[in-house]
Design a protein around this motif. Structure first.
Motif: not given
Length: 182
Positions: A11, A64, A67-69, A106
């Motif tokens: 992060k 990164y 990630s779902w985003r 995921s």
């Protein structure tokens, strides 16, 4: 030789990259699809910078891009961006389908993990097996003293304490939660 500060948390590394390359990395909102080979681009731009190790950078980029985003941002026909936000190759159908599959897997894994945690929490909540009977003077019960419960007889019940008598004649004052009443 003086040791320099190094980022170790994924992060923190992504926050550093978002600060260093704001047209490429974002911490909030919709993520931008990254150019293939962005890892090498970052290494060349941070030439000689000891803030990031290659291993930690690779792990942070993996987090990164998984990630779902980020996976939501992979859409057919969308351009990938370089470190400066300039458009590069266009995402094809195969890449989009791969991202959607990763996202699906995921989400299923997260759902299973949540279900397992809920199941574990339910197991740890104890259901009373039998309703404890009301204590009365003269009842024989066991009291936890040290490691082993010992058999005692109740001789007096007060508001916050219970007076008991051990087989040897010794009297003890104990808290109600130390009494095993079955």
């Amino acid at each position: 030789m003086e040791s320099q500060f190094q980022l170790t948390n994924s992060k923190e590394i992504i926050a550093y990259l978002a600060q260093k390359f704001p047209n490429c990395f974002t911490l909030e909102g919709e993520a931008k699809p990254l150019k293939i080979g962005v890892f090498q681009d970052i290494l060349s731009r941070l030439d000689g910078n000891e803030v990031l190790s290659k291993t930690k950078l690779r792990a942070a980029l993996r987090a990164y891009t998984m990630s779902w985003r980020y996976l939501y941002s992979i859409k057919e026909g969308t351009n990938r961006v370089d470190l400066d936000g300039n458009p590069h190759e266009v995402i094809n159908r195969e890449q989009m389908e791969h991202a959607q599959q990763q996202l699906k897997e995921s989400k299923e894994k997260a759902k299973k993990l949540l279900k397992d945690r809920t199941k574990e929490k339910r197991k740890t909540i104890r259901e009373p097996s039998k309703k404890a009977k009301t204590l009365k003077i003269g009842d024989s019960v066991k009291v936890v003293v040290g490691k082993k419960p010992i058999k005692v007889q109740i001789i007096n019940i007060e508001k916050e304490h219970i007076k008991v008598k051990v087989g040897t004649g010794m009297e003890l004052t104990v808290k109600p939660e130390l009494i095993i009443n079955k």
